[in-house]
Scaffold this active site. Structure first.
Site, PDB file in Angstrom:
ATOM      1  N   ARG A  60       0.836  -1.212   0.000  1.00 43.16           N
ATOM      2  CA  ARG A  60       0.000   0.000   0.000  1.00 43.16           C
ATOM      3  C   ARG A  60       0.864   1.253   0.000  1.00 43.16           C
ATOM      4  O   ARG A  60       0.543   2.259  -0.653  1.00 43.16           O
ATOM      5  CB  ARG A  60      -0.921  -0.017   1.225  1.00 43.16           C
ATOM      6  CG  ARG A  60      -1.913   1.140   1.251  1.00 43.16           C
ATOM      7  CD  ARG A  60      -3.024   0.865   2.262  1.00 43.16           C
ATOM      8  NE  ARG A  60      -4.016   1.927   2.224  1.00 43.16           N
ATOM      9  CZ  ARG A  60      -4.060   2.922   3.097  1.00 43.16           C
ATOM     10  NH1 ARG A  60      -3.158   2.992   4.070  1.00 43.16           N
ATOM     11  NH2 ARG A  60      -4.991   3.851   3.012  1.00 43.16           N
ATOM     12  N   HIS A  64       0.570   4.254  -2.691  1.00 42.41           N
ATOM     13  CA  HIS A  64       0.330   5.648  -2.307  1.00 42.41           C
ATOM     14  C   HIS A  64       1.491   6.550  -2.700  1.00 42.41           C
ATOM     15  O   HIS A  64       1.293   7.753  -2.908  1.00 42.41           O
ATOM     16  CB  HIS A  64       0.055   5.736  -0.809  1.00 42.41           C
ATOM     17  CG  HIS A  64      -1.344   5.343  -0.440  1.00 42.41           C
ATOM     18  ND1 HIS A  64      -2.158   6.108   0.369  1.00 42.41           N
ATOM     19  CD2 HIS A  64      -2.091   4.257  -0.792  1.00 42.41           C
ATOM     20  CE1 HIS A  64      -3.339   5.525   0.496  1.00 42.41           C
ATOM     21  NE2 HIS A  64      -3.307   4.389  -0.198  1.00 42.41           N
ATOM     22  N   ASN A  94      -3.612   9.117   4.333  1.00 38.89           N
ATOM     23  CA  ASN A  94      -2.418   8.359   4.700  1.00 38.89           C
ATOM     24  C   ASN A  94      -2.194   8.213   6.201  1.00 38.89           C
ATOM     25  O   ASN A  94      -1.491   7.294   6.632  1.00 38.89           O
ATOM     26  CB  ASN A  94      -1.172   9.019   4.091  1.00 38.89           C
ATOM     27  CG  ASN A  94      -1.123   8.912   2.584  1.00 38.89           C
ATOM     28  OD1 ASN A  94      -1.698   7.986   2.015  1.00 38.89           O
ATOM     29  ND2 ASN A  94      -0.447   9.838   1.933  1.00 38.89           N
ATOM     30  N   HIS A 193      -6.558  -5.807  -1.862  1.00 40.32           N
ATOM     31  CA  HIS A 193      -7.420  -5.768  -0.677  1.00 40.32           C
ATOM     32  C   HIS A 193      -7.662  -7.160  -0.104  1.00 40.32           C
ATOM     33  O   HIS A 193      -8.385  -7.296   0.881  1.00 40.32           O
ATOM     34  CB  HIS A 193      -8.756  -5.110  -1.019  1.00 40.32           C
ATOM     35  CG  HIS A 193      -8.640  -3.653  -1.324  1.00 40.32           C
ATOM     36  ND1 HIS A 193      -9.696  -2.898  -1.800  1.00 40.32           N
ATOM     37  CD2 HIS A 193      -7.588  -2.797  -1.225  1.00 40.32           C
ATOM     38  CE1 HIS A 193      -9.302  -1.644  -1.987  1.00 40.32           C
ATOM     39  NE2 HIS A 193      -8.020  -1.561  -1.644  1.00 40.32           N
ATOM     40  N   THR A 258      -9.386 -15.362   3.522  1.00 40.00           N
ATOM     41  CA  THR A 258      -7.964 -15.672   3.741  1.00 40.00           C
ATOM     42  C   THR A 258      -7.225 -14.347   3.922  1.00 40.00           C
ATOM     43  O   THR A 258      -6.555 -13.872   3.007  1.00 40.00           O
ATOM     44  CB  THR A 258      -7.363 -16.453   2.559  1.00 40.00           C
ATOM     45  OG1 THR A 258      -7.650 -15.731   1.341  1.00 40.00           O
ATOM     46  CG2 THR A 258      -7.954 -17.844   2.449  1.00 40.00           C
ATOM     47  N   ASP A 263      -4.317 -13.921  -2.595  1.00 38.74           N
ATOM     48  CA  ASP A 263      -4.966 -14.882  -3.469  1.00 38.74           C
ATOM     49  C   ASP A 263      -6.217 -14.246  -4.079  1.00 38.74           C
ATOM     50  O   ASP A 263      -6.423 -13.039  -3.971  1.00 38.74           O
ATOM     51  CB  ASP A 263      -5.304 -16.170  -2.706  1.00 38.74           C
ATOM     52  CG  ASP A 263      -6.194 -15.914  -1.488  1.00 38.74           C
ATOM     53  OD1 ASP A 263      -6.827 -14.833  -1.407  1.00 38.74           O
ATOM     54  OD2 ASP A 263      -6.260 -16.792  -0.606  1.00 38.74           O
TER      55      ASP A 263
END
Length: 362
Positions: A60, A64, A94, A193, A258, A263
């Site tokens: 992430r 960003h 942030n 995500h 999960t 995945d």
């Protein structure tokens, strides 16, 4: 031997992934700092062993960084008080959600000990994100390097450029297109995500929060009808009304199935109304996006291959190369300005007295 390949040739090989005239090289540090990537990988792996949340956080952090001023490490710069400048990392999108800046600090310190002034913070962050993908179960990919570090970091840029969690499909597509990323890249990268956590303010929070899916809708339960009711009630137990005001650090998993594995279960959950954000559910409102979601539900291998490719592509947004920017000695602070006839100047991120918004000398 260094396997140098100008990014323009690489882009041709991948059917013109980007139009930017940047030139990044594979094996960029082979001669100048051959251990650079290994040092970063070991630092990230050590941190990951202590806390698996490191991986989604660094992925992430890279996203960003790249979406604001390009992949120039500007998200790593601290805010300053002289002159007063609020940096990207302290912008509402942030702060407090970006984490593990200290892992990049440790990787930078270890690289500097071996090769002072050679490896940019922007490259270290790109390497760390790639290593985080692998540690989480994704596919590895070769990463061209040669990014240089920016000298400007402003909270307003983060506010303007980062797509918020309440964007609809059109807004998301436009945001990604502005970075030369396609609708496919959008859907593919949204799959990140599948690991990590989110703060309540991204899907609940105070009244009139545009991201709120739990308390502001006209349905009898005040819940977004595109969200599973059972999931919504679970989220309400974690993030009660006004939780972002009174419990600003409360978080929840983004993938119930999960949560620690990179995945395709994000897409499986999405098709069962388990997408956490408005922007997640938006992927099902556009025919092209929904077809991609369905294809990734059917084939995890396809998504993993495309995710590696889109990460590679994202990592080359607006890069600084050659003599642009600098190689920061400390990822949190821009380098001092060169000595001039008038004396030594200290460079900070902010605005100079001439009104130019950027680097100021004091």
């Amino acid at each position: 031997m260094t396997r140098k390949r100008c990014y323009l040739r690489f882009a041709t090989l991948l059917a013109g992934l980007l139009s930017a005239a940047a030139c990044l090289d594979f094996g960029f540090y082979d001669r100048m700092c051959p251990a650079a990537e290994t040092i970063v990988q070991q630092t990230v792996a050590d941190a990951f062993r202590n806390n698996s949340g490191v991986a989604p956080a660094l992925i992430r952090l890279h996203f960003h960084d790249c979406f604001v001023r390009g992949c120039d490490g500007s998200v790593l710069i601290d805010s300053t008080t002289n002159p007063n400048n609020t940096a990207e990392k302290d912008a509402p999108p942030n702060n407090p959600s970006l984490r593990f800046f200290d892992v990049i600090d440790r990787a930078k310190a270890a690289v500097e000990a071996q090769c002072p002034g050679v490896v940019s913070c922007a490259d270290i962050l790109a390497f760390a994100a790639r290593d985080s993908v692998v540690l989480s179960g994704g596919l590895g990919y070769q990463l061209p390097a040669g990014r240089r570090d920016g000298r400007i970091s402003r909270d307003t840029d983060a506010l303007n450029d980062l797509p918020p969690p309440f964007f609809n499909a059109t807004q998301l597509a436009d945001s990604f297109a502005s970075k030369n990323l396609t609708v496919e890249d959008l859907v593919v990268l949204s799959g990140a995500h599948t690991i990590g956590v989110s703060h309540c303010s991204s899907f609940a929070g105070v009244p009139d929060n545009p991201a709120d899916r739990l308390y502001n809708f006209s349905s009898p339960e005040k819940i977004d009808p595109a969200l599973s009711k059972a999931y919504a009630f679970l989220l309400k137990s974690i993030c009660p009304s006004n939780s972002s005001q009174f419990f600003p650090t409360t978080t929840t998993l983004m993938d119930l199935i999960t949560p620690d594995k990179l995945d395709n279960k994000y897409y499986v959950g999405l098709t069962n109304n388990l997408g956490l954000f408005i922007s997640d559910a938006a992927l099902l409102t556009n025919a092209t996006m929904k077809a991609l979601v369905d294809s990734f539900v059917r084939s995890e291998a396809t998504w993993k291959a495309k995710f590696a490719r889109s990460m590679l592509k994202m990592g080359q947004i607006g890069v600084l190369t050659g003599t642009q920017g600098e190689i920061r000695r400390n990822c949190r602070v821009v380098n001092p300005a060169p000595r001039t006839a008038a004396g030594v100047h200290r460079v900070v991120a902010g605005s100079d007295s001439s009104g130019f918004t950027g680097v100021a000398a004091s």
